[in-house]
Write a protein that holds these residues in place. Structure first.
Motif, mmCIF file in Angstrom:
data_model
loop_
_atom_site.group_PDB
_atom_site.id
_atom_site.type_symbol
_atom_site.label_atom_id
_atom_site.label_comp_id
_atom_site.label_asym_id
_atom_site.label_seq_id
_atom_site.Cartn_x
_atom_site.Cartn_y
_atom_site.Cartn_z
ATOM 1 N N PHE A 40 0.826 -1.201 0.000
ATOM 2 C CA PHE A 40 0.000 0.000 0.000
ATOM 3 C C PHE A 40 0.863 1.255 0.000
ATOM 4 C CE2 PHE A 40 -1.586 3.387 2.774
ATOM 5 C CZ PHE A 40 -2.607 3.872 1.976
ATOM 6 N N ALA A 41 1.836 1.321 0.893
ATOM 7 C CA ALA A 41 2.691 2.508 0.984
ATOM 8 C C ALA A 41 3.417 2.760 -0.327
ATOM 9 C CB ALA A 41 3.685 2.354 2.136
ATOM 10 N N THR A 42 3.920 1.695 -0.930
ATOM 11 C CA THR A 42 4.625 1.822 -2.206
ATOM 12 C C THR A 42 3.673 2.263 -3.315
ATOM 13 O OG1 THR A 42 6.224 0.136 -1.569
ATOM 14 C CG2 THR A 42 5.987 0.560 -3.934
ATOM 15 N N ALA A 43 2.505 1.629 -3.386
ATOM 16 C CA ALA A 43 1.542 1.943 -4.448
ATOM 17 C C ALA A 43 1.019 3.367 -4.329
ATOM 18 C CB ALA A 43 0.384 0.944 -4.411
ATOM 19 N N LEU A 44 0.744 3.809 -3.108
ATOM 20 C CA LEU A 44 0.251 5.180 -2.925
ATOM 21 C C LEU A 44 1.317 6.182 -3.338
ATOM 22 C CD1 LEU A 44 -1.903 7.191 -2.036
ATOM 23 C CD2 LEU A 44 -1.034 6.958 0.311
ATOM 24 N N GLU A 45 2.550 5.957 -2.948
ATOM 25 C CA GLU A 45 3.616 6.879 -3.327
ATOM 26 C C GLU A 45 3.797 6.899 -4.847
ATOM 27 O OE1 GLU A 45 5.894 9.866 -3.526
ATOM 28 O OE2 GLU A 45 4.967 9.330 -1.634
ATOM 29 N N GLN A 46 3.677 5.745 -5.502
ATOM 30 C CA GLN A 46 3.803 5.700 -6.960
ATOM 31 C C GLN A 46 2.656 6.457 -7.628
ATOM 32 O OE1 GLN A 46 4.154 1.488 -7.717
ATOM 33 N NE2 GLN A 46 6.389 1.538 -7.521
ATOM 34 N N LEU A 47 1.443 6.336 -7.087
ATOM 35 C CA LEU A 47 0.302 7.071 -7.637
ATOM 36 C C LEU A 47 0.523 8.576 -7.499
ATOM 37 C CD1 LEU A 47 -2.555 7.377 -8.800
ATOM 38 C CD2 LEU A 47 -3.435 7.000 -6.471
ATOM 39 N N LEU A 48 0.918 9.003 -6.317
ATOM 40 C CA LEU A 48 1.133 10.440 -6.106
ATOM 41 C C LEU A 48 2.287 10.953 -6.964
ATOM 42 C CD1 LEU A 48 0.624 10.664 -2.230
ATOM 43 C CD2 LEU A 48 -1.047 11.085 -4.054
ATOM 44 N N ALA A 49 3.338 10.163 -7.105
ATOM 45 C CA ALA A 49 4.464 10.552 -7.959
ATOM 46 C C ALA A 49 4.015 10.658 -9.417
ATOM 47 C CB ALA A 49 5.612 9.554 -7.825
ATOM 48 N N GLY A 50 3.132 9.757 -9.834
ATOM 49 C CA GLY A 50 2.608 9.814 -11.204
ATOM 50 C C GLY A 50 1.808 11.078 -11.449
ATOM 51 N N VAL A 51 1.019 11.491 -10.465
ATOM 52 C CA VAL A 51 0.239 12.727 -10.590
ATOM 53 C C VAL A 51 1.177 13.927 -10.636
ATOM 54 C CG1 VAL A 51 -1.396 14.249 -9.399
ATOM 55 C CG2 VAL A 51 -1.834 11.797 -9.522
ATOM 56 N N LEU A 68 -10.677 15.794 -8.600
ATOM 57 C CA LEU A 68 -10.249 14.574 -7.921
ATOM 58 C C LEU A 68 -9.408 14.968 -6.717
ATOM 59 C CD1 LEU A 68 -9.870 11.456 -8.026
ATOM 60 C CD2 LEU A 68 -7.964 11.860 -9.551
ATOM 61 N N ILE A 69 -9.655 14.335 -5.579
ATOM 62 C CA ILE A 69 -8.876 14.603 -4.374
ATOM 63 C C ILE A 69 -8.200 13.312 -3.944
ATOM 64 C CG2 ILE A 69 -8.949 15.328 -1.958
ATOM 65 C CD1 ILE A 69 -11.404 17.032 -2.708
ATOM 66 N N LEU A 70 -6.875 13.384 -3.809
ATOM 67 C CA LEU A 70 -6.093 12.224 -3.396
ATOM 68 C C LEU A 70 -5.552 12.436 -1.986
ATOM 69 C CD1 LEU A 70 -4.065 11.531 -6.665
ATOM 70 C CD2 LEU A 70 -6.114 10.360 -5.839
ATOM 71 N N PRO A 71 -5.360 11.344 -1.259
ATOM 72 C CA PRO A 71 -4.834 11.465 0.102
ATOM 73 C C PRO A 71 -3.361 11.859 0.085
ATOM 74 C CG PRO A 71 -4.942 9.169 -0.534
ATOM 75 C CD PRO A 71 -5.586 9.957 -1.651
ATOM 76 N N PRO A 72 -2.869 12.354 1.213
ATOM 77 C CA PRO A 72 -1.434 12.659 1.294
ATOM 78 C C PRO A 72 -0.621 11.370 1.334
ATOM 79 C CG PRO A 72 -2.463 12.927 3.438
ATOM 80 C CD PRO A 72 -3.576 12.635 2.455
ATOM 81 N N GLY A 73 0.658 11.499 1.091
ATOM 82 C CA GLY A 73 1.542 10.335 1.061
ATOM 83 C C GLY A 73 1.641 9.601 2.377
ATOM 84 N N ASP A 74 1.325 10.275 3.483
ATOM 85 C CA ASP A 74 1.410 9.620 4.784
ATOM 86 C C ASP A 74 0.061 9.088 5.272
ATOM 87 O OD1 ASP A 74 0.190 12.043 5.335
ATOM 88 O OD2 ASP A 74 1.545 12.568 6.982
ATOM 89 N N ALA A 75 -0.919 8.998 4.371
ATOM 90 C CA ALA A 75 -2.235 8.478 4.738
ATOM 91 C C ALA A 75 -2.125 7.003 5.128
ATOM 92 C CB ALA A 75 -3.214 8.628 3.573
ATOM 93 N N THR A 76 -2.970 6.597 6.038
ATOM 94 C CA THR A 76 -2.987 5.192 6.441
ATOM 95 C C THR A 76 -3.870 4.392 5.493
ATOM 96 O OG1 THR A 76 -4.918 5.384 7.879
ATOM 97 C CG2 THR A 76 -2.741 5.877 8.869
ATOM 98 N N ILE A 77 -3.707 3.101 5.555
ATOM 99 C CA ILE A 77 -4.513 2.221 4.717
ATOM 100 C C ILE A 77 -5.998 2.372 5.054
ATOM 101 C CG2 ILE A 77 -4.372 0.144 6.164
ATOM 102 C CD1 ILE A 77 -3.834 -1.443 3.539
ATOM 103 N N ASP A 78 -6.323 2.562 6.342
ATOM 104 C CA ASP A 78 -7.717 2.745 6.741
ATOM 105 C C ASP A 78 -8.290 4.066 6.232
ATOM 106 O OD1 ASP A 78 -7.944 0.273 8.045
ATOM 107 O OD2 ASP A 78 -7.157 1.101 9.920
#
Length: 92
Positions: A40-51, A68-78
């Motif tokens: 999750f942490a890796t995938a979220l960072e890759q998504l944000l980096a892509g944006v 579109l609103i995306l969570p910050p990079g330090d967002a939790t899985i929950d």
């Protein structure tokens, strides 16, 4: 499309980037579904980096609703689980 990364600001992302962003979003969704924190942490960072890579910053004085609103990079899985829609964080 105007994308907001919470805590960072808005970026204008061309529609041509949506296919790549949807693939990155699918990895976030999969990690959330399986509860895999590391993936999750890796995938979220890759998504944000892509944006960030595809987008260009919107001037702070430009008032426009985000598409579109995306969570910050330090967002939790929950936190991200609560934000997910039927088609992920990135619609399409």
């Amino acid at each position: 499309m105007i994308v907001r990364i919470m805590g960072e600001g808005q970026l204008e992302v061309p529609d041509a980037a949506l296919e790549e962003l949807n693939a990155l979003d699918a990895a976030v969704e999969q990690a959330v579904e399986t509860g895999d924190e590391a993936a999750f942490a890796t995938a979220l960072e890759q998504l944000l980096a892509g944006v960030r890579k595809a987008g260009s910053p919107v001037p702070e004085d430009f008032l426009h609703d985000s598409d579109l609103i995306l969570p910050p990079g330090d967002a939790t899985i929950d936190e991200v689980r609560a934000m997910l829609a039927d088609d992920g964080l990135v619609p399409g």
